[in-house]
Enzyme design. Structure first.
Site, mmCIF file in Angstrom:
data_model
loop_
_atom_site.group_PDB
_atom_site.id
_atom_site.type_symbol
_atom_site.label_atom_id
_atom_site.label_comp_id
_atom_site.label_asym_id
_atom_site.label_seq_id
_atom_site.Cartn_x
_atom_site.Cartn_y
_atom_site.Cartn_z
ATOM 1 N N GLY A 152 95.898 -67.703 10.109
ATOM 2 C CA GLY A 152 96.843 -67.371 9.217
ATOM 3 C C GLY A 152 98.316 -67.900 9.725
ATOM 4 O O GLY A 152 98.635 -68.985 9.535
ATOM 5 N N CYS A 153 99.019 -66.967 10.436
ATOM 6 C CA CYS A 153 100.287 -67.138 10.446
ATOM 7 C C CYS A 153 100.534 -67.987 11.543
ATOM 8 O O CYS A 153 101.665 -68.895 11.760
ATOM 9 C CB CYS A 153 101.032 -65.668 10.630
ATOM 10 N N VAL A 154 99.813 -68.140 12.664
ATOM 11 C CA VAL A 154 99.871 -69.071 13.889
ATOM 12 C C VAL A 154 99.603 -70.403 13.137
ATOM 13 O O VAL A 154 100.186 -71.363 13.730
ATOM 14 C CB VAL A 154 98.814 -68.549 14.824
#
Length: 209
Positions: A152-154
């Site tokens: 997701g955010c990585v």
């Protein structure tokens, strides 16, 4: 095609996975190391205590080297209106509504005095934030990325880093996900197309720790 065959296919073509190096000035970007990923009562619990320990080691090492360290956190208003469609898509994001303790930084990974904290509402640490401007103002050309979650955010942060002209280095053992398969699949894809992916030990070798 199994994983090994896929890796050989990518490697044989010489069309993917070129090394970008580590630039001339690095910054550490700690993506969303919130209690929500490490406490069992959370709907985002990832059960990855080893990532917490490795992220703490990375953070300590970067600070000792005098790197710029930037942290990200997710915050929404009580109704999640500032999260838009993303907030509606993932009901678990309610843990990041203002006042929920699960949205606080995980133990041992809180920002030190003077370290920038980027508050975001979407996956990428760059989207709708001042992160790119902060990095450019400090002469940064390489972003070393650790965080939750890998898929997701990585991933979103690494993708936006390269699109903003920063070399993305993803520290594989300082990232985690709720399942090993999306974790490994996204590390594979990041290495092929968007970032250099390596464990902390390899990063330390390259930097000359």
């Amino acid at each position: 095609m199994n994983r090994d065959e896929l890796a050989l296919n990518y490697a044989a073509s010489n069309a993917f996975g070129a090394s970008l190096g580590i630039g001339t000035r690095q910054a550490l970007v700690m993506v969303d190391f919130a209690r929500a990923y490490f406490e069992r009562e959370s709907p985002l619990f990832a059960n990855t205590p080893e990532v917490l320990a490795q992220a703490a080691a990375l953070l300590d090492w970067a600070r000792k080297r005098g790197w710029l360290v930037c942290h990200t956190r997710v915050r929404y208003d009580a109704r999640g209106l500032d999260g838009g469609v993303f907030f509606r898509k993932i009901p678990a994001l309610r843990v990041f509504c203002e006042g929920n303790p699960l949205g606080e930084f995980a133990s041992g990974l809180a920002p030190a005095e003077g370290e920038p904290v980027v508050t975001k509402q979407y996956a990428s640490a760059f989207f709708g934030t001042s992160l790119a401007s902060t990095l450019r103002a400090q002469g940064i050309d390489c972003t070393v990325i650790a965080g939750m979650s890998t898929s997701g955010c990585v991933r979103a942060t690494a993708l936006d880093a390269i699109q903003h002209g920063f070399i993305p280095v993803v520290v594989s053992d300082a990232c985690g996900d709720r399942h090993e398969q999306p974790h490994q699949a996204n590390l594979f894809d990041l290495q092929a197309k968007y970032a250099d992916v390596m464990p902390l030990a390899r990063l330390q070798e390259l930097v000359g720790a």
